[in-house]
Design a protein around this motif. Structure first.
Motif, short mmCIF file in Angstrom:
data_model
loop_
_atom_site.label_atom_id
_atom_site.label_comp_id
_atom_site.label_asym_id
_atom_site.label_seq_id
_atom_site.Cartn_x
_atom_site.Cartn_y
_atom_site.Cartn_z
N ILE A 1 0.85 -1.16 -0.04
CA ILE A 1 -0.19 0.09 -0.07
C ILE A 1 0.80 1.34 0.20
CG2 ILE A 1 -1.39 1.31 1.56
CD1 ILE A 1 -3.03 -1.04 2.24
N SER B 1 2.99 1.53 -3.42
CA SER B 1 2.07 2.06 -4.66
C SER B 1 1.75 3.29 -4.27
CB SER B 1 0.94 0.98 -4.81
OG SER B 1 0.14 0.87 -3.87
N THR B 2 1.40 3.89 -3.25
CA THR B 2 1.07 5.36 -3.14
C THR B 2 2.15 6.18 -3.05
OG1 THR B 2 -0.76 4.41 -1.41
CG2 THR B 2 -0.09 6.70 -1.31
N ALA C 1 2.82 6.66 -6.66
CA ALA C 1 1.77 7.59 -7.33
C ALA C 1 1.94 9.06 -6.97
CB ALA C 1 0.32 7.24 -6.92
N HIS D 1 -15.10 -4.64 1.44
CA HIS D 1 -14.69 -3.26 1.56
C HIS D 1 -14.05 -2.73 0.53
CE1 HIS D 1 -16.15 -2.92 5.77
NE2 HIS D 1 -16.07 -4.35 5.50
N GLY D 2 -13.65 -3.25 -0.67
CA GLY D 2 -13.25 -2.67 -1.94
C GLY D 2 -11.63 -2.60 -1.62
N VAL D 3 -10.92 -3.18 -0.83
CA VAL D 3 -9.52 -3.19 -0.69
C VAL D 3 -8.92 -4.25 -1.68
CG1 VAL D 3 -7.74 -3.72 1.03
CG2 VAL D 3 -9.85 -3.09 1.65
N ALA D 4 -8.02 -3.61 -2.56
CA ALA D 4 -7.46 -4.38 -3.51
C ALA D 4 -6.72 -5.59 -2.83
CB ALA D 4 -6.17 -3.77 -4.19
N GLU E 1 -3.12 -7.66 -6.87
CA GLU E 1 -3.35 -6.29 -7.55
C GLU E 1 -2.38 -5.18 -7.00
OE1 GLU E 1 -7.34 -4.96 -7.36
OE2 GLU E 1 -6.79 -3.17 -8.72
N LEU E 2 -2.43 -4.97 -5.78
CA LEU E 2 -1.23 -4.00 -5.20
C LEU E 2 0.29 -4.28 -5.73
CD1 LEU E 2 -2.77 -3.67 -1.68
CD2 LEU E 2 -2.65 -1.80 -3.33
N LEU F 1 0.34 -2.93 -9.21
CA LEU F 1 0.20 -1.53 -9.17
C LEU F 1 1.82 -1.18 -8.81
CD1 LEU F 1 -3.39 -0.78 -7.68
CD2 LEU F 1 -2.33 -0.47 -9.93
#
Lengths: 75, 156
Positions: free
Chosen positions: B23, B26-27, B30, B95-98, B102-103, B106
């Motif tokens: 997390i 990737s953040t 970005a 909860h829409g957490v990747a 996927e992470l 990314l």
């Protein structure tokens, strides 16, 4: 507000709205506007932090019916 | 302005502890950071081609929220780890957490560099063919070469 591209980040949790915003902006040209729709309340602070740190101005943000809409201009 | 840098040491190989490096990596990428993650000891499990063996255990993990309170004697039973992992993955998805895959992808797309600790790869007798192709191999001095010049440096 006019925009050039829309990113549907509904249902996504941190850090996806931010990472996907970055990816969407990468495909755009300078001064184009990206509209991002998110349902993650954490993205309100995160999107502002993203804009500040990357220098892509956050033109506006609004909230309606549990959705957060952001307009980010590509620098 | 010089590009900001972040280095992370990932030492854990459980599902919960696999998230923070990917997390943050990737953040940060970005946000324009140059990122390296150094995987050592159990963190090497996060570099496997197949991440399905990355699990979470309720055992010795009293902070893990459970739907019903569960005595340690029950947590020890065969299959409890698989069940806890399945439930956690369902919760993450809801909860829409990747997913970890996927992470991790990314991170790779954003040019986050993955370094596997050569010493622990040898120690556990892992084959390089078990890991994804994008991994580079190095030791503590390799990590220091990048970490010494970073703005953020984390140990997970």
């Amino acid at each position: 507000m006019n925009f050039d591209k829309e990113l549907n980040a509904r249902g996504m949790s941190c850090p996806l709205p931010i990472v996907k915003t970055k990816k969407a902006l990468a495909e755009m040209t300078s001064n184009q506007v990206l509209k991002v729709i998110s349902t993650d309340c954490g993205s309100v602070k995160d999107m502002a932090a993203f804009a500040e740190q990357t220098g892509n101005p956050l033109l506006s943000q609004e909230e309606a019916n549990g959705e957060y809409v952001f307009y980010v201009k590509k620098k | 302005m010089a590009t900001k840098k972040m280095a992370i040491i990932a030492t854990k190989g459980t599902l919960d502890m696999a998230y923070p490096p990917f997390i943050l990596g990737s953040t940060a990428a970005a946000l324009g950071y140059d990122v390296q993650i150094f995987f050592t000891f159990y963190g090497l499990q996060l570099l496997r081609k197949d991440l399905s063996s990355v699990m979470i255990s309720p055992l010795a993990n009293p902070a893990m929220p459970m739907p019903v309170p569960m005595p340690v004697m029950v947590q020890m039973l065969p299959g409890m780890e698989s069940m806890a992992t399945m439930m956690m993955k369902q919760k993450l998805k809801k909860h829409g957490v990747a997913s970890l895959e996927e992470l991790r992808n990314l991170c790779l797309e954003a040019d986050v560099k993955f370094i596997a600790c050569q010493m622990t790869v040898d120690l556990f007798e892992f084959e390089k063919s078990e890991f994804i192709d994008q991994v580079e191999y190095g030791g503590a001095a390799t990590f220091m070469g990048f970490a010494g010049d970073t703005d953020i440096c984390l140990f997970v």
